[in-house]
Design a protein around this motif. Sequence first.
Motif, PDB file in Angstrom:
ATOM      1  N   GLN A   1      -1.069 -12.116   5.418  1.00  0.00           N
ATOM      2  CA  GLN A   1      -1.551 -10.760   5.182  1.00  0.00           C
ATOM      3  C   GLN A   1      -2.406 -10.698   3.920  1.00  0.00           C
ATOM      4  OE1 GLN A   1       2.269  -8.784   5.183  1.00  0.00           O
ATOM      5  NE2 GLN A   1       2.191  -8.336   7.379  1.00  0.00           N
TER       6      GLN A   1
ATOM      7  N   ALA B   1       3.100   0.250   3.070  1.00  0.00           N
ATOM      8  CA  ALA B   1       1.724  -0.179   2.799  1.00  0.00           C
ATOM      9  C   ALA B   1       1.098  -0.732   4.076  1.00  0.00           C
ATOM     10  CB  ALA B   1       1.704  -1.241   1.704  1.00  0.00           C
ATOM     11  N   TYR B   2      -0.153  -0.370   4.282  1.00  0.00           N
ATOM     12  CA  TYR B   2      -0.890  -0.758   5.493  1.00  0.00           C
ATOM     13  C   TYR B   2      -2.283  -1.239   5.110  1.00  0.00           C
ATOM     14  CZ  TYR B   2       2.711   2.009   7.821  1.00  0.00           C
ATOM     15  OH  TYR B   2       3.911   2.497   8.264  1.00  0.00           O
ATOM     16  N   TYR B   3      -2.900  -2.038   5.990  1.00  0.00           N
ATOM     17  CA  TYR B   3      -4.318  -2.353   5.841  1.00  0.00           C
ATOM     18  C   TYR B   3      -5.010  -2.105   7.167  1.00  0.00           C
ATOM     19  CZ  TYR B   3      -2.848  -6.954   7.681  1.00  0.00           C
ATOM     20  OH  TYR B   3      -2.303  -7.974   8.430  1.00  0.00           O
ATOM     21  N   ASP B   4      -6.296  -1.863   7.095  1.00  0.00           N
ATOM     22  CA  ASP B   4      -6.980  -1.410   8.304  1.00  0.00           C
ATOM     23  C   ASP B   4      -7.525  -2.577   9.124  1.00  0.00           C
ATOM     24  OD1 ASP B   4      -9.323  -2.141   7.043  1.00  0.00           O
ATOM     25  OD2 ASP B   4     -10.322  -0.206   7.300  1.00  0.00           O
ATOM     26  N   CYS B   5      -8.121  -2.256  10.251  1.00  0.00           N
ATOM     27  CA  CYS B   5      -8.537  -3.263  11.228  1.00  0.00           C
ATOM     28  C   CYS B   5      -9.594  -4.209  10.671  1.00  0.00           C
ATOM     29  CB  CYS B   5      -9.042  -2.577  12.496  1.00  0.00           C
ATOM     30  SG  CYS B   5     -10.329  -1.342  12.184  1.00  0.00           S
TER      31      CYS B   5
ATOM     32  N   LEU C   1      -3.199  -5.423  -6.639  1.00  0.00           N
ATOM     33  CA  LEU C   1      -2.447  -5.366  -5.380  1.00  0.00           C
ATOM     34  C   LEU C   1      -1.147  -6.163  -5.507  1.00  0.00           C
ATOM     35  CD1 LEU C   1      -2.184  -4.515  -2.421  1.00  0.00           C
ATOM     36  CD2 LEU C   1      -3.534  -6.535  -1.796  1.00  0.00           C
TER      37      LEU C   1
ATOM     38  N   ILE D   1      -7.031  -9.897   3.475  1.00  0.00           N
ATOM     39  CA  ILE D   1      -7.727  -8.788   2.803  1.00  0.00           C
ATOM     40  C   ILE D   1      -9.126  -9.231   2.379  1.00  0.00           C
ATOM     41  CG2 ILE D   1      -7.653  -7.140   0.890  1.00  0.00           C
ATOM     42  CD1 ILE D   1      -5.478  -6.869   3.099  1.00  0.00           C
TER      43      ILE D   1
ATOM     44  N   CYS E   1      -6.801   3.120  12.476  1.00  0.00           N
ATOM     45  CA  CYS E   1      -7.219   1.785  12.036  1.00  0.00           C
ATOM     46  C   CYS E   1      -6.187   1.152  11.097  1.00  0.00           C
ATOM     47  CB  CYS E   1      -8.566   1.874  11.320  1.00  0.00           C
ATOM     48  SG  CYS E   1      -9.924   2.339  12.414  1.00  0.00           S
ATOM     49  N   PHE E   2      -5.329   1.973  10.498  1.00  0.00           N
ATOM     50  CA  PHE E   2      -4.328   1.444   9.556  1.00  0.00           C
ATOM     51  C   PHE E   2      -3.030   1.122  10.291  1.00  0.00           C
ATOM     52  CE2 PHE E   2      -7.286   3.822   6.909  1.00  0.00           C
ATOM     53  CZ  PHE E   2      -7.495   2.957   5.867  1.00  0.00           C
ATOM     54  N   HIS E   3      -3.105   0.269  11.293  1.00  0.00           N
ATOM     55  CA  HIS E   3      -1.930  -0.041  12.109  1.00  0.00           C
ATOM     56  C   HIS E   3      -1.272  -1.361  11.685  1.00  0.00           C
ATOM     57  CE1 HIS E   3      -5.501  -1.624  14.227  1.00  0.00           C
ATOM     58  NE2 HIS E   3      -4.743  -2.689  14.396  1.00  0.00           N
ATOM     59  N   ASN E   4      -1.835  -2.045  10.691  1.00  0.00           N
ATOM     60  CA  ASN E   4      -1.246  -3.292  10.187  1.00  0.00           C
ATOM     61  C   ASN E   4      -0.365  -2.989   8.985  1.00  0.00           C
ATOM     62  OD1 ASN E   4      -2.907  -5.085  11.914  1.00  0.00           O
ATOM     63  ND2 ASN E   4      -4.566  -4.221  10.680  1.00  0.00           N
ATOM     64  N   ARG E   5       0.931  -3.191   9.133  1.00  0.00           N
ATOM     65  CA  ARG E   5       1.844  -2.885   8.030  1.00  0.00           C
ATOM     66  C   ARG E   5       2.155  -4.147   7.230  1.00  0.00           C
ATOM     67  NH1 ARG E   5       7.306   0.859   8.235  1.00  0.00           N
ATOM     68  NH2 ARG E   5       7.960   0.478   6.080  1.00  0.00           N
ATOM     69  N   PHE E   6       2.017  -4.046   5.905  1.00  0.00           N
ATOM     70  CA  PHE E   6       2.393  -5.163   5.040  1.00  0.00           C
ATOM     71  C   PHE E   6       3.901  -5.365   5.064  1.00  0.00           C
ATOM     72  CE2 PHE E   6      -1.646  -4.128   2.805  1.00  0.00           C
ATOM     73  CZ  PHE E   6      -2.184  -5.396   2.713  1.00  0.00           C
ATOM     74  N   GLY E   7       4.307  -6.606   5.051  1.00  0.00           N
ATOM     75  CA  GLY E   7       5.731  -6.941   5.002  1.00  0.00           C
ATOM     76  C   GLY E   7       6.058  -7.955   6.064  1.00  0.00           C
TER      77      GLY E   7
ATOM     78  N   ILE F   1       7.215  -4.769  -1.784  1.00  0.00           N
ATOM     79  CA  ILE F   1       6.697  -5.148  -0.473  1.00  0.00           C
ATOM     80  C   ILE F   1       6.537  -6.667  -0.438  1.00  0.00           C
ATOM     81  CG2 ILE F   1       4.801  -4.879   1.174  1.00  0.00           C
ATOM     82  CD1 ILE F   1       5.896  -2.181   0.749  1.00  0.00           C
ATOM     83  N   ASP F   2       7.166  -7.295   0.537  1.00  0.00           N
ATOM     84  CA  ASP F   2       7.021  -8.738   0.706  1.00  0.00           C
ATOM     85  C   ASP F   2       5.891  -9.024   1.677  1.00  0.00           C
ATOM     86  OD1 ASP F   2       9.037  -9.740  -1.013  1.00  0.00           O
ATOM     87  OD2 ASP F   2      10.564  -9.200   0.467  1.00  0.00           O
ATOM     88  N   ALA F   3       4.672  -8.919   1.186  1.00  0.00           N
ATOM     89  CA  ALA F   3       3.529  -9.248   2.028  1.00  0.00           C
ATOM     90  C   ALA F   3       3.528 -10.748   2.304  1.00  0.00           C
ATOM     91  CB  ALA F   3       2.240  -8.829   1.339  1.00  0.00           C
ATOM     92  N   THR F   4       3.158 -11.107   3.518  1.00  0.00           N
ATOM     93  CA  THR F   4       3.104 -12.523   3.852  1.00  0.00           C
ATOM     94  C   THR F   4       1.810 -13.138   3.318  1.00  0.00           C
ATOM     95  OG1 THR F   4       1.947 -12.199   5.947  1.00  0.00           O
ATOM     96  CG2 THR F   4       4.354 -12.013   5.990  1.00  0.00           C
TER      97      THR F   4
ATOM     98  N   LEU G   1      -7.006  -0.138   2.223  1.00  0.00           N
ATOM     99  CA  LEU G   1      -5.548  -0.132   2.150  1.00  0.00           C
ATOM    100  C   LEU G   1      -5.045   1.309   2.173  1.00  0.00           C
ATOM    101  CD1 LEU G   1      -5.151  -2.661  -0.820  1.00  0.00           C
ATOM    102  CD2 LEU G   1      -5.367  -3.174   1.628  1.00  0.00           C
TER     103      LEU G   1
END
Lengths: 118, 118
Positions: A13, A83-87, A48, A17, B111-117, A7-10, A92
């Motif tokens: 992003q 992979a997702y993160y919440d509001c 992570l 966290i 709430c998990f609508h933010n996708r990493f990448g 996963i290339d997280a920015t 995660l």
Amino acid sequence: MPTGVRIDATPEQLDAIRYDLDGLVTAIAQDVHTKDVLMLAWMNAESLRMTFAEGRMVYWSRSRQELWRKGDTSGDRQFVREAYYDCDADALLFLIEQEGAGACHTGERSCFHNRFGS
Amino acid sequence: MPTGVRIDATPEQLDAIRYDLDGLVTAIAQDVHTKDVLMLAWMNAESLRMTFAEGRMVYWSRSRQELWRKGDTSGDRQFVREAYYDCDADALLFLIEQEGAGACHTGERSCFHNRFGS
């Protein structure tokens, strides 16, 4: 043989966290096929980063206070698909491919195998 | 109009739950129909008791330090269908019927609508 997706997280992003006072964030592992929730564990920033780099779930073990590359001992590795993160950016969610018998050390596929009720 | 299922947890099950030093345990809410993970929040013993008694998700708000009967303000209540605890008894999983637009205060369903990448 299954492999994980890197996963290339920015940087934005990763910066978003919010770790707790112990430097940890909750991580849910959900089966990408069945959508069953398999387990909930914890990650620190290093685990992570390793999870994203390897495409494999790497947790932080609170009981052992060490990095926990899931499946290194049991063989039941978890390969990352999404992979997702919440509001609030303090939880995660990973959609994963579960290798082997399951996620739980008891031999059950999901750690959430205890149902409330009589 | 949806209604919740009251859960008759046994005393042994309630005693098994391991709260953290703040008296809290993580609670995952999963859509019973789509199996999407909608949110992760926290419960204390009182909110868990209320959740079981009312068949509605009641959390403990860490930011407001008060009981949080999900949907009392937003109208987007969560009705309990099934409840589970994990092998360590320090995480809870609820299969719920989500009322209204969704679980998230942003208006998203999850709430998990933010996708990493990138």
